[in-house]
Scaffold this motif. Structure first.
Motif, PDB file in Angstrom:
ATOM      1  N   ALA A   1       3.625  -1.616  11.087  1.00 16.67           N
ATOM      2  CA  ALA A   1       4.022  -1.524   9.682  1.00 16.67           C
ATOM      3  C   ALA A   1       3.598  -0.199   9.062  1.00 16.67           C
ATOM      4  CB  ALA A   1       3.419  -2.688   8.896  1.00 16.67           C
ATOM      5  N   ALA A   2       2.398   0.285   9.425  1.00 14.42           N
ATOM      6  CA  ALA A   2       1.932   1.560   8.879  1.00 14.42           C
ATOM      7  C   ALA A   2       2.801   2.716   9.347  1.00 14.42           C
ATOM      8  CB  ALA A   2       0.468   1.795   9.282  1.00 14.42           C
ATOM      9  N   GLY A   3       3.192   2.704  10.623  1.00 17.36           N
ATOM     10  CA  GLY A   3       4.080   3.743  11.132  1.00 17.36           C
ATOM     11  C   GLY A   3       5.438   3.694  10.469  1.00 17.36           C
ATOM     12  N   ALA A   4       5.954   2.473  10.269  1.00 17.93           N
ATOM     13  CA  ALA A   4       7.241   2.313   9.602  1.00 17.93           C
ATOM     14  C   ALA A   4       7.179   2.812   8.167  1.00 17.93           C
ATOM     15  CB  ALA A   4       7.645   0.836   9.633  1.00 17.93           C
TER      16      ALA A   4
ATOM     17  N   ILE B   1      12.454   3.516  13.065  1.00 19.67           N
ATOM     18  CA  ILE B   1      12.051   4.594  13.976  1.00 19.67           C
ATOM     19  C   ILE B   1      10.532   4.789  13.926  1.00 19.67           C
ATOM     20  CG2 ILE B   1      12.241   7.074  14.442  1.00 19.67           C
ATOM     21  CD1 ILE B   1      15.118   6.908  13.349  1.00 19.67           C
ATOM     22  N   GLY B   2       9.975   4.821  12.701  1.00 22.99           N
ATOM     23  CA  GLY B   2       8.527   4.975  12.552  1.00 22.99           C
ATOM     24  C   GLY B   2       7.761   3.822  13.173  1.00 22.99           C
ATOM     25  N   GLY B   3       8.255   2.597  12.966  1.00 25.60           N
ATOM     26  CA  GLY B   3       7.611   1.435  13.570  1.00 25.60           C
ATOM     27  C   GLY B   3       7.704   1.470  15.088  1.00 25.60           C
ATOM     28  N   GLY B   4       8.847   1.949  15.597  1.00 31.82           N
ATOM     29  CA  GLY B   4       9.012   2.053  17.044  1.00 31.82           C
ATOM     30  C   GLY B   4       8.049   3.049  17.663  1.00 31.82           C
ATOM     31  N   ILE B   5       7.837   4.159  16.981  1.00 34.35           N
ATOM     32  CA  ILE B   5       6.887   5.165  17.481  1.00 34.35           C
ATOM     33  C   ILE B   5       5.479   4.577  17.534  1.00 34.35           C
ATOM     34  CG2 ILE B   5       5.782   7.371  16.941  1.00 34.35           C
ATOM     35  CD1 ILE B   5       8.485   8.255  15.725  1.00 34.35           C
TER      36      ILE B   5
ATOM     37  N   ALA C   1       9.955  -6.248  11.400  1.00 34.01           N
ATOM     38  CA  ALA C   1       8.771  -5.805  10.656  1.00 34.01           C
ATOM     39  C   ALA C   1       9.076  -4.558   9.836  1.00 34.01           C
ATOM     40  CB  ALA C   1       7.622  -5.535  11.620  1.00 34.01           C
ATOM     41  N   SER C   2       9.861  -3.649  10.395  1.00 38.97           N
ATOM     42  CA  SER C   2      10.177  -2.394   9.707  1.00 38.97           C
ATOM     43  C   SER C   2      11.074  -2.626   8.500  1.00 38.97           C
ATOM     44  CB  SER C   2      10.855  -1.426  10.689  1.00 38.97           C
ATOM     45  OG  SER C   2      10.021  -1.158  11.798  1.00 38.97           O
ATOM     46  N   VAL C   3      12.022  -3.541   8.627  1.00 36.41           N
ATOM     47  CA  VAL C   3      12.905  -3.866   7.498  1.00 36.41           C
ATOM     48  C   VAL C   3      12.086  -4.388   6.331  1.00 36.41           C
ATOM     49  CG1 VAL C   3      14.643  -5.517   6.715  1.00 36.41           C
ATOM     50  CG2 VAL C   3      14.988  -4.274   8.848  1.00 36.41           C
TER      51      VAL C   3
END
Length: 327
Positions: A92-95, A119-123, A240-242
């Motif tokens: 969640a923080a990356g997303a 993309i951020g959450g995936g990274i 989670a990212s949504v």
């Protein structure tokens, strides 16, 4: 009537009652009859205010709760680890970081915010999955790596305002973990992307049940374990990212709900995923409603209430996991 059926009926009733209570609670008080009439016929200013302020908040809270809970259930199947949860292990923080950065620089791409969040959450997920692996995902190692990744992306996110004078970074309410000032535009984004993610989760139910077994057992049953893990992980990160892109970072709900679901309806993902969606929707709506009514006109973010509930639960789960590992 069995325990599982009773659990489903109970959570549906709880969700309905909580939605009605959330609509009626606050500075504007209006009866059910007047509310229904106003929604159907219009002309009532109080009802119009409720429609524009409370309805978006309620819909986003319920959808975000459903997405986060199902995401947690999917991650726990992928990692075969009861402590996997997007808010705890840094997804969640990356997303939140990448979505905040991109939309702040390019506000015109707001509707595509969930994609940048994804993309951020995936990274973040790739970093955690790589660093935490050591002949499996031990609970304590997963949490330590996840907390470190969460701290890094949180620090990056909090450093962005200091670059405002150079990059023109500006922030909007969607980047904070609160449901205030939500709009129908936010509802559209949350519902469209969230519905896609939840629908996809139903297509991987059988994979989740197999992933809960040993890899060798799943492979003997004809399953491509690596491919299944990748696809289920992508869906979990997307959900989670949504939620994070609209509601902000909310931890622990994806940890709590699947565990409660397993106690009430069992470990079969055919029941666990729909139950987690319903229970998560109710729990986050309840947290948001209590947060805005307990100390009114002051407001406690739902994310803070979830930390108060989830923090002790995480400690208990960690102690149990390490005791099992020690044995």
């Amino acid at each position: 009537m069995g325990k599982k059926m009773i659990s489903f009926i109970a959570v549906i009733l709880l969700l309905f009652v909580s939605m009605v209570y959330a609509l009626r609670s606050g500075s504007l008080h209006i009866g059910i009859f007047d509310l229904t009439t106003g929604l159907l016929n219009g002309g009532n200013e109080d009802v119009a205010a409720i429609k524009d302020l409370r309805f978006p908040r309620i819909l986003i809270a319920t959808m975000a709760g459903a997405c986060l809970s199902v995401s947690g259930a999917l991650l726990q199947a992928v990692m075969r680890n009861p402590l996997a949860e997007a808010g705890i292990i840094g997804i969640a923080a990356g997303a939140n970081f990448l979505q905040t950065l991109v939309i702040s620089l390019f506000p015109m791409v707001f509707f595509f915010g969930p994609l940048f969040s994804f993309i951020g959450g995936g990274i973040a997920w790739l970093i955690v999955a790589t660093l935490a692996w050591q002949s499996g995902y031990r609970p304590l190692r997963l949490i330590l790596v996840g907390v470190a990744v969460h701290a890094i992306f949180t620090a990056l996110n909090e450093s962005l305002p200091f670059l405002g004078g150079i990059t023109g970074v500006q922030f909007n309410a969607a980047t904070t973990s609160t449901f205030t000032q939500q709009t129908w535009g936010n509802v559209e984004v949350m519902v469209i992307y969230g519905a896609i993610g939840l629908l996809l989760s139903f297509f991987v139910i059988s994979w989740c049940n197999l992933l809960s077994m040993e890899d060798r057992t799943a492979m003997n049953l004809g399953m491509n374990v690596t491919l299944a893990r990748i696809i289920v992980s992508v869906i979990a990160v997307f959900l989670a990212s949504v939620s994070t892109s609209v509601a902000g970072v909310i931890s622990f709900i994806g940890l709590l709900v699947p565990h409660i679901g397993r106690a009430l309806v069992g470990s079969d993902y055919k029941l666990l995923i729909p139950f987690s969606a319903l229970f998560g929707a109710w729990l986050l709506l309840l947290a948001d409603t209590l947060g805005r009514t307990m100390l009114a006109p002051m407001e406690i973010p739902a994310s803070v209430l979830m930390v108060f509930i989830g923090g002790p639960f995480l400690i208990i789960m960690l102690r149990r996991s390490e005791q099992v590992a020690g044995n």
